[in-house]
Design a protein around this motif. Structure first.
Motif, PDB file in Angstrom:
ATOM      1  N   HIS A  41      -2.437  -1.655   4.081  1.00  0.00           N
ATOM      2  CA  HIS A  41      -3.515  -0.666   4.016  1.00  0.00           C
ATOM      3  C   HIS A  41      -4.257  -0.661   5.341  1.00  0.00           C
ATOM      4  O   HIS A  41      -4.568  -1.724   5.880  1.00  0.00           O
ATOM      5  CB  HIS A  41      -4.455  -1.007   2.867  1.00  0.00           C
ATOM      6  CG  HIS A  41      -5.472   0.064   2.598  1.00  0.00           C
ATOM      7  ND1 HIS A  41      -6.562   0.251   3.403  1.00  0.00           N
ATOM      8  CD2 HIS A  41      -5.544   1.002   1.636  1.00  0.00           C
ATOM      9  CE1 HIS A  41      -7.275   1.267   2.934  1.00  0.00           C
ATOM     10  NE2 HIS A  41      -6.667   1.739   1.857  1.00  0.00           N
ATOM     11  N   THR A  44      -0.330   4.199   0.975  1.00  0.00           N
ATOM     12  CA  THR A  44      -1.049   5.207   1.764  1.00  0.00           C
ATOM     13  C   THR A  44      -0.111   6.055   2.604  1.00  0.00           C
ATOM     14  O   THR A  44      -0.452   7.156   3.005  1.00  0.00           O
ATOM     15  CB  THR A  44      -2.067   4.543   2.708  1.00  0.00           C
ATOM     16  OG1 THR A  44      -1.468   3.370   3.244  1.00  0.00           O
ATOM     17  CG2 THR A  44      -3.326   4.170   1.987  1.00  0.00           C
ATOM     18  N   ASN A  70      -5.551   5.890   0.009  1.00  0.00           N
ATOM     19  CA  ASN A  70      -6.460   5.105   0.829  1.00  0.00           C
ATOM     20  C   ASN A  70      -7.697   4.672   0.041  1.00  0.00           C
ATOM     21  O   ASN A  70      -7.989   3.486  -0.086  1.00  0.00           O
ATOM     22  CB  ASN A  70      -6.859   5.963   2.042  1.00  0.00           C
ATOM     23  CG  ASN A  70      -7.636   5.167   3.062  1.00  0.00           C
ATOM     24  OD1 ASN A  70      -8.477   4.350   2.705  1.00  0.00           O
ATOM     25  ND2 ASN A  70      -7.363   5.386   4.344  1.00  0.00           N
ATOM     26  N   SER A 123       0.842  -1.193   0.000  1.00  0.00           N
ATOM     27  CA  SER A 123       0.000   0.000   0.000  1.00  0.00           C
ATOM     28  C   SER A 123       0.879   1.245   0.000  1.00  0.00           C
ATOM     29  O   SER A 123       1.931   1.288   0.625  1.00  0.00           O
ATOM     30  CB  SER A 123      -0.871  -0.018   1.250  1.00  0.00           C
ATOM     31  OG  SER A 123      -1.390   1.253   1.479  1.00  0.00           O
TER      32      SER A 123
END
Lengths: 137, 331, 178, 824
Positions: free
Chosen positions: D380, D356, D363, D354
Motif C-alpha cells: 500500500h 490498490t 487506497n 494491497s
C-alpha cells in the motif's frame, strides 16, 4: 450684500475648501469610530485568539506568498490602458471643439488600442485560468 | 470676516448634515437590505428590535462598538488599522461630489447643495474608487491570513479591471455634457436623462460599478463560500463595521452617481430635489439587493474575462459610435 | 448574438421569479407568539401517564429502560400493598435522550409516552435529569382508554380472575385429575 | 457620593443599552458539526426565520461572530478545532449547545465522541432534542436573550472599570466533579450499564434457545451464471478459492490469502460477467466468535496441544483471527460477489497484499481496515490512519477495544489543546511525497468551512488560485457507527442508521432492515413495503431540495435556499405526520413499520404532489439556464465513466457520467419493480450533469410517490413472524402470547440467525449498504456500513486538481457529500 470673493477659502463656494472641511469631518468621524473600537470593550488576549484564522487549523507557512505571473500581467495591462484612457478622457471634454479632425485622430487611437487589446487577447495574456488538465478530456 | 464665520458655520452645519444623513441612510440601507431580501425570500426579516425592526441598525452598531477588537499575530498593525478607514473614507468622500439640489440662498449668499463642485468631479470619483482598492488589498494583506490575502488580491485584480471599463463607459457622458463636473452633468440633463441616449454606457457602468462595490455576482473578494470572509476575515468589532459601512455607503454613492449621470440627478417633478435624488438612490439600492437575491457568483477568471474581453471593447466602441453620431447630428 | 440574448433573457427570468415572491405572503410562523400544532406522533418531551381511573400506569417493568438506545431511563420497582407494582422513583436524563420513541413503543401499559412539547431548553445541564414528579401527568396522553389492569390476570379492584376483558374463567386444574 | 450615584446610574443605563443591543444583534457563526446543523439551517429559512431576532447575519469568520451554536456531535478529532474557533471569537461571546450530542454525547457514548461540548468550552444554554426542532432552537435563543438582558452587567467591562459581567460566565464542566459520566444521570457511577462493549455476551456454550427461537439463516439458490462462474473459478484456482456452500445474499468464495489478488484481477478483467466495481473492502475480527471461544476452551482443557490443533482445524465453523472481505459488483448483469480471506494474527504467511493497483479506490478502504483493525497491507502506498487521528492508540473495531467513551479517560480541555490536527504540509508530504522543504502555498479548506458541507478538510496546494494538488483529511465526523452496531441490539440500532445520513432519514433504515431481513428471511407485508418506498422517495425529495439549496448557495445564489426549504418543510410535515420525526424518522422496524399510516396522510401527500412540480420549475428558473450558473458548472469537475466505475462512484454522480445504474431498477427491492419510473442519466460527468440528473430524479420521485399513493395496499404493517419483530401494539396490549414476544424482543432483542448478509438500497447519494454479520445473538457481530460518500469523495482530488478554489467549491456542492456516510 456682496458675495464673498470666490476665493479658495470661501465657505459659500462648493470648492476645494468645502471638500477639505468635509474630509476633515469624515476623518474625525472615522477616527472616533476607530478610537471607540479600540478603547471600548473588554480585552482578553490569548495565544489562540491572536492566531490567524484558517478553518480552525494551525496555519502552515506564511500568509505572505508570491502571487503568480498572470496577476502582474493584469496590473501592467491596467497601467497601460489607464494611461491611454487618460488621453481619451481629455479628448472627451473638448471633443466638440476639436471636431472631425480630432475625432479622426482619436478614432485611430482607439482602434489602435482595440487592436492592442485583441493582440494580448490572442497571445493569451487575458487567459487567467490555466486550461485545466481535464477541460479537454 | 463675520460673514466668513457665518458662512463657515453654515458650511459646517451643511456638511455635518450631509455626513449625518449619509451615515444614517447607509445604516438604514442595511435594514432595508435585510427587510427587502427577507420579503423576496417570503419571510419577515428583523422585526423584534423596535417596530418593524427599525432599531436593528442601532443594536448592531452599539454591539459592534462594544465588542473586542482583535489583531492577529503577525499582522501589520498600522495597515491593519487603517485599511477599514481607507474603505470608509474613500466611500464617504466620493459622495462629496454628488449634487443633491439647486443652489439655495442664505444670508444673501448662494449656498450650493453639493459638498464640492469640482470641475473634475467625475475624475475625483474615479480617483477615490481606485484608492479604496488599497483598503481592500492592504486589509487582506496585513491580516496575515491566507483567506484575507486571497480576498485582497481578488479585490485588487477585480477593481483594476473594472476601473477601466467604468472610466471608459463614462466618456460618452462627458462628451455630451462637455464637463467632468457633476453639477454640469445634471445641468446637461435638463430635458432628457442621459440613459435615453446612452443605454450601452449605462449597462457597462452598472455592471462595472457593481463590480467595484463588490456585490453579488461580483462579491469575489469576500465570497464566504470560497474565502470565508475574504479580505475582512480577521476583522472584528467596529473595524469590521467600517468595512460594512463602507460597502453600504458605496452602494449609496453608486446610486447617487448613477442618478446624476444617467437619471437626471435631483431632477424630477413635484417633489423637492433632495427627495428625488434619495428616491433614485433608493431604487438603485433596491435593484442591487434584488440582484443579490437572484444571481450566483462569477468565478475570478470569468469576472476578469467579462471586464477585459467584453466591457472594455464595448466601451471603446461605444465612444467611437457616440463621437460619430455626435458629430453627424450635433454639428 | 443569440446566446447573448438567451443569457439576458434567463437573467431577467431569474430576476422575475424572485420578484414575484415579493407578492407572496411570508410563510414565516412567528414562533414565540404562534406555535404550530404538531401531529400527534411528533416526538417531544416524555411523560408518565395515568390510567382512566387515575392510577399510575407504570408498573416498573423496565422495558423502556431496556430498549432505550442511550440508557437514559432508570427506575426502581416495588410492590404496593394491593399487589400492584410501581416505581418508587423514575428518572429520565433528557441531556442524553434522543426522543426516538422506543420507550413508548416498548411500554406494555402505555404509561410512558412522548408529548409534542419541545420547549425545555435549560441553562444548567444537570436540570435535564427529570424525576418522577416532573414526568408524571394527570391524564392519559394519546391512549385514552387503556387500563392495563383490565387485561391482566391479577386479582385487583376490577375483579377476580376470569373477570377481565376477554378473559375466560379460570380452569380448576384439580378437576382435570383423573 | 453624588458622583458615585450618578456614575452608577449612568452605568446601569449603559448596561441596559448595551444588553439590549447585544440581545438583538447576536450574530451566529456559520458553524455546524452534524445533524443538528440541518435544523439550525432550517431555523434560518423562511418558515422559522431567525432573522426576526436580528440573528440572521451568519458570520463565516469567528472574528465577527457573537454566538457559537454548537450544533451536533463533538468528535475528539474536531474538538481542538471547536475550541480554537471559540477562542478566536472576540469578547463577549455566547454558546448554545444544540442537541443531545453537544449536551452530553447523546446517543454516541462511543470512543470517538466527546461527551458534551461543555467539557471543553463553557455553555450558556442547552437545547434538548435529537435534533431539536427549529422552534426549540428559537426557544434557546430567546432564553439566551433573556439571560443577557437580566443577568449581565457589561458596562463596567466595556469601560474598563473593573467588575461587571458579560458573555458566558459559566465554567467548563469537570467530569466526575460537576458533571456525571453516566448516561443515566448523576448517582449511577459504578453501577454497570446494560450491554458491555467489549465482547458480545461472554461465553456461550451453545444455547438451547438458539434453535428454538432462531431457525437457520436464509439460503439462496445460485443462478446458472453464478454456478458457471463458480465452475470456472474452480478450474482456474482449484482449491485456493472455495465456494461457500450456503449464502444468504450473494455468491461467496473463500480464497487463500496468497491468491486473493489473482482472483480479484480475474473477476475484474476476465470473468463473465466482469465485476468492475470494488463495492466494499473491509474486515471482521473473528476473535470473539462464540464457537471459537468454545474451541479455545476445549484446547485449554486438553493436554495434547498438537491433537487439539488438528482437531480445531477440522472443526466446522472454526474462524481465523481476522477475515478480510472484498465485495465486487458487476454492471453488465447486475450482480455481486463476495471474496473472503482468512488471516491469522500471529505466525501467518505474511500480510495480505494491497489491491490498490487493481482498484485505486482500495487506497482508502485499506487504510480504513488498517485504522480500525490494525491489519497491514503489503504494497500500500500510504498506509496510515484515516478516520482516527494520528495520535490515537489502538484499533477500535477490534473486539478487545472498549467502545464506550465513558469507559475511557475523559476528554478534557488539555486534550483539546494538545491533540492538534496534523499540519497541512505534513499531510501533503505523506500523501504525495512532496519534499518537506518545498514551501508550497498550502491552504486548509475545512474542517470548519461554509462550503465543505460538514467536517471535511481539503488541503490545497495553491498556485495563485489554481489547485496544484488536493489532499483530503477525513475522520472529523467519525461517529463509530460500526462499533455501535456491535453493542446495540438489532432493534436499538435503528436510530443510529438514520444518523448515518441525516438528510436521507429512513432511506438508511431501509438499507439496514433490508440487510437484516435478508439474513433472517423475513417477509414483509405489502403495505409496509409500499410505505417504505413512500418514505424513501419523500426523503429523496427532501434531500435533493437541500442539495439544490446548498449547491446554489455554494455558487453564490442565496435565495434558492429559502425557497426549496419551504417545500422541504412541506415534506417534513408529511414525514412528521406519518413517523413523528423530522430528520430522523426511526420508523422502519425489522419486519415492517413502527405503526400504520395515520389519518390524513393521503391528503397531505396529494397536496404535495400537486404543488411540487410547479414549484420545481420555478426554482429551476433561477439556475438551469442562468448564464452565470452555467459558467460555474458546465465543464467543471469532470470525471469519465471509466474512472467513476473504477473508483466505486455510485448514485447520481455515476448516472451523470452516462450509466443508468440504479439499484431500484437493477436489483429491485421492496416492490420497486412495480412502479413506473425512469432513471435519468447525463453523459458529461460534470457539475452541470450532476445538477440535471438530480433535478430529474426529483420529478421521477414524484411519479413514484403518486403511484404509491394510488396503489397503497391494505393489510398489516408488520410481519406476523414475531420472532423477529416488535409485535403490533394493538395485539400486544391485550394478548399475553404477543406480549411475551414483545418482552423478549424489546429487552434481549430478536436473535438473528448466524450468518452474514449485505443489504443495500439506492439512497439519494448512491448505494448505501449494510453488511451485517450475526453470531446468533441479540446484536450484530459485525456491522459494516458501506456509505456511498466514502467512495464518491475519493474522486474529489481527481476532479478538482488543476481547477480553481471556486471550482472546488462548486464540485463539492454538486457531489452532494455528507460527512456521516463518509466517516461513519
Amino acid at each position: 450684500m456682496q458675495p464673498v470673493a470666490a476665493g479658495v477659502m470661501s465657505p459659500f463656494h462648493a470648492g476645494v475648501f468645502s471638500l477639505v472641511v468635509f474630509t476633515i469631518l469624515v476623518m474625525l468621524f472615522i477616527a472616533s469610530q476607530l478610537f471607540l473600537a479600540a478603547w471600548l470593550g473588554e480585552k482578553k488576549k490569548s495565544p489562540e485568539k491572536s492566531r490567524p484564522y484558517e478553518c480552525g487549523i494551525i496555519p502552515t507557512g506564511s500568509a505572505r506568498f508570491r502571487y503568480p505571473v498572470p496577476f502582474y500581467l493584469v496590473a501592467i495591462f491596467f497601467l497601460i490602458f489607464d494611461v491611454e484612457g487618460a488621453f481619451i478622457i481629455t479628448w472627451a471634454v473638448v471633443y466638440r471643439k476639436v471636431g472631425l479632425p480630432g475625432y479622426e485622430q482619436m478614432s485611430f487611437f482607439i482602434v489602435l488600442l482595440l487592436a492592442g487589446l485583441f493582440y494580448i487577447w490572442k497571445q493569451g495574456g487575458l487567459d487567467w485560468r490555466e486550461t485545466g488538465k481535464r477541460a479537454d478530456s | 470676516m463675520l460673514l466668513w464665520i457665518a458662512g463657515f458655520i453654515i458650511l459646517l452645519i451643511k456638511l455635518t448634515i450631509v455626513l449625518g444623513v449619509v451615515l444614517f441612510l447607509a445604516g438604514y440601507l442595511v435594514w432595508v437590505e435585510r427587510k427587502f431580501l427577507a420579503r423576496l425570500q417570503i419571510r419577515y426579516g428583523p422585526n423584534r428590535a423596535g417596530p418593524f425592526g427599525l432599531l436593528q441598525p442601532i443594536a448592531d452598531i452599539v454591539k459592534m462598538i462594544t465588542k473586542e477588537d482583535t489583531v492577529p499575530d503577525g499582522a501589520d498593525r498600522t495597515f491593519f488599522l487603517i485599511a477599514p478607514a481607507v474603505v470608509a473614507l474613500t466611500a464617504l468622500l466620493m459622495f462629496s461630489v454628488v449634487p443633491f439640489g439647486k443652489d439655495i440662498t442664505l444670508l444673501g449668499q448662494k449656498v450650493p447643495l453639493v459638498v464640492t463642485d469640482l470641475n473634475i468631479g467625475l475624475l475625483f470619483v474615479f480617483a477615490m474608487s481606485s484608492l479604496s482598492v488599497y483598503g481592500v488589498a492592504l486589509g487582506g494583506w496585513a491580516s496575515n491570513s491566507k483567506y484575507g490575502l486571497l480576498g485582497g488580491i481578488r479585490g485588487a485584480a477585480q477593481m483594476i479591471s473594472y476601473e477601466l471599463s467604468l472610466g471608459l463607459s463614462l466618456v460618452p457622458i462627458v462628451m455630451m455634457a462637455h464637463s467632468f463636473s457633476m453639477v454640469d452633468i445634471v445641468q446637461a440633463q435638463q430635458r432628457y436623462p442621459f440613459i435615453l441616449f446612452q443605454p450601452v454606457a449605462f449597462l457597462i457602468f452598472v455592471v462595472s460599478a457593481m463590480a467595484e462595490s463588490k456585490r453579488i455576482p461580483f462579491d469575489l473578494p469576500e465570497a464566504e463560500n470560497e474565502l470565508v470572509a475574504g479580505y475582512h476575515t480577521e476583522y472584528s468589532g467596529m473595524r469590521f463595521g467600517l468595512f460594512f459601512l463602507g460597502e453600504y455607503v458605496h452602494i449609496m454613492v453608486f446610486g447617487g452617481i448613477l442618478a446624476v449621470l444617467f437619471l437626471g440627478g435631483w431632477r424630477g417633478p413635484f417633489l423637492p430635489p433632495v427627495v428625488w435624488l434619495l428616491i433614485k438612490i433608493f431604487l438603485v439600492a433596491l435593484f442591487m439587493i434584488w440582484v443579490r437575491g437572484t444571481l450566483p457568483r462569477l468565478r475570478y477568471d470569468q469576472l476578469m474575462t467579462l471586464g477585459w474581453k467584453v466591457l472594455i471593447p464595448l466601451a471603446l466602441i461605444n465612444i467611437l459610435v457616440t463621437g460619430a453620431i455626435g458629430l453627424i447630428f450635433g454639428g | 448574438m443569440e446566446s447573448v440574448w438567451e443569457a439576458v433573457k434567463e437573467l431577467l427570468s431569474g430576476l422575475g421569479t424572485v420578484f414575484i415572491h415579493l407578492f407572496r405572503k411570508p410563510i414565516t410562523e412567528q414562533y414565540p407568539e404562534y406555535k404550530r400544532p404538531l401531529p400527534e406522533r411528533a416526538r417531544g418531551r416524555i411523560i408518565l401517564t395515568c390510567d382512566p381511573d387515575g392510577g399510575e400506569r407504570c408498573v416498573a417493568c423496565r422495558l423502556c429502560s431496556a430498549v432505550c438506545p442511550v440508557n437514559c431511563i432508570s427506575m426502581e420497582g416495588a410492590e404496593r400493598p394491593d399487589g400492584r407494582r410501581y416505581a418508587p422513583w423514575f428518572r429520565i436524563n433528557f441531556a442524553r435522550c434522543i426522543l426516538c420513541g422506543f420507550c413508548e413503543e416498548a411500554c406494555p401499559t402505555s404509561a410512558i409516552q412522548l408529548t409534542t412539547d419541545y420547549e425545555f431548553s435549560k441553562t444548567d445541564i444537570l436540570s435535564f435529569v427529570y424525576e418522577k414528579e416532573d414526568l408524571l401527568v394527570n391524564h392519559q396522553g394519546k391512549d385514552k382508554e387503556y387500563n392495563f389492569y383490565r387485561y391482566s390476570g391479577v386479582t385487583t379492584n376490577y375483579g377476580d380472575k376470569g373477570e377481565h376483558v376477554g378473559e375466560s374463567k379460570p380452569v380448576d386444574i384439580k378437576s382435570n385429575m383423573p | 457620593m453624588e458622583r458615585d450615584r450618578q456614575a452608577s446610574r449612568f452605568l446601569s443605563i449603559a448596561d441596559r443599552v448595551i444588553n439590549w443591543s447585544r440581545k438583538y444583534s447576536l450574530w451566529p457563526m456559520f458553524f455546524g458539526l452534524s445533524c443538528c446543523f440541518v435544523e439550525e439551517a432550517a431555523t434560518f429559512t423562511s418558515r422559522y426565520d431567525m432573522a426576526r431576532f436580528g440573528a440572521e447575519v451568519m458570520r463565516p469568520s469567528p472574528r465577527q461572530a457573537d454566538l457559537l451554536i454548537v450544533s451536533g456531535t463533538v468528535f475528539k478529532k474536531i474538538a481542538p478545532v471547536v475550541l480554537r474557533l471559540y477562542e478566536q471569537m472576540p469578547e463577549p461571546k455566547w454558546v448554545i449547545s444544540m442537541g443531545s450530542c453537544a449536551n452530553s454525547g447523546g446517543m454516541f457514548d462511543v470512543y470517538s465522541v466527546v461527551q458534551g461540548v461543555d467539557q471543553i468550552i463553557p455553555v450558556d444554554v442547552y437545547v434538548p432534542g435529537c435534533p431539536p426542532r427549529p422552534e426549540a432552537l428559537l426557544e434557546g435563543l430567546v432564553i439566551l436573550q433573556e439571560k443577557i438582558m437580566s443577568t449581565e452587567k457589561p458596562s463596567r467591562k466595556v469601560f474598563h472599570l473593573g467588575g461587571g459581567t458579560q458573555g458566558t460566565d459559566r465554567p467548563v464542566l469537570e467530569i466526575g466533579a460537576t458533571k456525571s459520566r453516566d448516561p443515566r444521570g448523576p448517582g449511577y457511577e459504578g453501577i454497570p450499564i446494560r450491554g458491555t462493549s467489549i465482547l458480545p455476551g461472554g461465553l456461550h456454550w451453545g444455547n438451547r434457545s438458539d434453535l428454538m427461537w432462531t431457525p437457520p439463516a436464509r439460503r439462496i439458490e445460485l443462478s446458472e451464471a453464478d454456478l458457471a462462474l463458480a465452475a470456472e473459478m474452480r478450474e482456474r484456482f482449484g482449491d485456493k478459492a472455495r465456494l461457500e456452500p450456503h449464502s444468504s445474499d450473494m455468491l461467496t468464495f473463500e480464497v487463500d490469502r496468497g491468491s486473493v489478488k489473482d482472483v480479484l484481477r480475474f473477476l475484474k478483467n476476465e470473468s463473465k460477467p466482469k465485476y468492475k466495481r470494488l463495492d466494499d473492502l473491509t474486515a471482521i475480527d473473528e476473535s470473539a466468535r462464540r464457537n471459537r471461544i468454545w474451541n479455545k476452551g476445549l484446547a485449554e482443557a486438553s493436554s495434547d496441544a498438537g491433537a487439539v490443533e488438528s482437531f480445531s482445524r477440522r472443526q466446522p465453523g472454526r474462524y481465523p483471527d481476522f477475515t478480510v472481505v472484498y465485495q465486487l459488483l458487476s454492471f453488465d448483469t447486475a450482480g455481486r460477489v463476495r471474496i473472503k480471506s482468512g488471516l491469522e494474527a500471529e505466525g501467518g504467511a505474511g500480510l495480505p497484499a494491497s489491491v490498490t493497483d487493481i482498484w485505486p479506490s482500495a487506497n482508502w478502504y485499506e487504510r480504513e481496515v488498517f485504522d480500525m483493525f490494525g491489519i497491514r497491507f503489503e504494497g500500500h502506498p500510504n498506509l496510515r490512519r484515516i478516520l482516527m487521528p494520528e495520535w490515537w492508540e489502538g484499533h477500535p473495531l477490534r473486539k478487545d477495544y472498549p467502545g464506550r467513551a465513558t469507559e475511557m479517560a475523559p476528554y478534557t480541555l488539555e486534550d483539546a489543546r494538545k491533540r492538534q490536527p496534523m499540519d497541512a504540509m505534513e499531510v501533503a508530504a505523506l500523501d504525495h511525497k512532496v519534499p518537506p522543504g518545498e514551501r508550497e502555498f498550502f491552504l486548509n479548506i475545512g474542517p470548519h468551512h461554509v462550503s465543505t458541507h460538514g467536517l471535511l478538510r481539503c488541503i490545497a496546494a495553491l498556485d495563485g488560485e489554481t489547485i496544484k494538488s488536493l489532499d483530503l483529511e477525513i475522520g472529523y465526523h467519525h461517529r463509530a457507527t460500526e462499533k455501535l452496531g456491535e453493542r446495540q441490539s438489532w432493534h436499538q440500532y435503528i436510530p443510529y442508521t438514520d444518523r448515518n445520513d441525516y438528510l436521507a432519514g429512513s432511506s438508511l433504515e431501509f438499507s439496514y432492515v433490508t440487510a437484516v431481513e435478508t439474513l433472517a428471511d423475513i417477509h414483509i407485508p405489502e403495505r409496509a413495503q409500499a410505505v417504505r418506498v413512500l418514505l424513501a422517495e419523500l426523503y429523496r425529495l427532501s434531500n435533493h431540495l437541500v442539495w439544490m439549496a446548498t449547491f446554489a448557495h455554494d455558487v453564490g445564489a442565496m435565495t434558492p435556499n429559502f425557497y426549496t426549504f419551504a417545500e422541504r418543510e412541506m415534506i417534513l410535515d408529511i414525514i412528521e405526520l406519518i413517523t413523528g420525526g423530522r430528520l430522523h424518522a426511526e420508523f422502519l422496524r425489522i419486519g415492517g413499520l413502527a405503526a400504520d399510516l395515520p389519518e390524513g396522510w393521503k391528503e397531505a401527500v396529494d397536496n404535495l404532489t400537486a404543488i411540487f412540480p410547479r414549484r420545481l420549475l420555478e426554482y429551476e428558473k433561477l439556475l438551469r439556464e442562468n448564464p452565470i450558473f452555467l459558467a460555474r458548472t458546465k465543464g467543471i469537475g469532470r470525471i469519465s465513466l471509466e474512472e467513476a466505475m473504477d473508483w466505486g462512484v455510485s448514485g447520481p454522480n455515476l448516472r451523470a457520467c452516462g450509466l443508468a445504474w440504479d439499484l431500484r431498477k437493477k436489483l429491485p427491492y421492496s416492490g420497486y419493480e412495480n412502479y413506473d419510473f425512469e432513471v435519468p442519466t447525463e453523459t458529461a460527468g460534470d457539475c452541470y450533469a450532476r445538477y440535471l440528473v438530480r433535478v430529474e430524479e426529483m420529478r421521477q420521485s414524484i411519479r413514484i410517490i403518486e403511484q404509491v399513493v394510488r396503489n397503497m395496499p391494505s393489510g398489516r404493517h408488520v410481519t406476523e413472524d414475531y420472532r423477529y419483530a416488535i409485535p403490533e401494539r394493538r395485539e400486544m396490549l391485550k394478548d399475553i402470547e404477543t406480549l411475551i414476544h414483545h418482552f423478549v424482543n424489546v429487552t434481549r432483542g430478536m436473535k438473528i440467525p448466524v450468518g452474514e448478509a449485505y443489504g443495500a438500497t439506492e439512497v439519494p447519494r448512491g448505494e448505501h449498504g449494510y453488511y451485517v454479520v450475526s453470531d446468533g445473538l441479540g446484536s450484530a457481530y459485525r456491522m459494516r456500513v458501506r456509505g456511498p460518500g466514502f467512495a464518491n469523495i475519493q474522486t474529489l482530488p481527481i476532479m478538482a486538481t488543476g481547477e480553481s478554489i471556486a471550482d472546488l467549491i462548486s464540485i463539492i456542492g454538486s457531489m452532494d457529500v455528507i460527512l456521516p456516510d463518509i466517516d461513519r
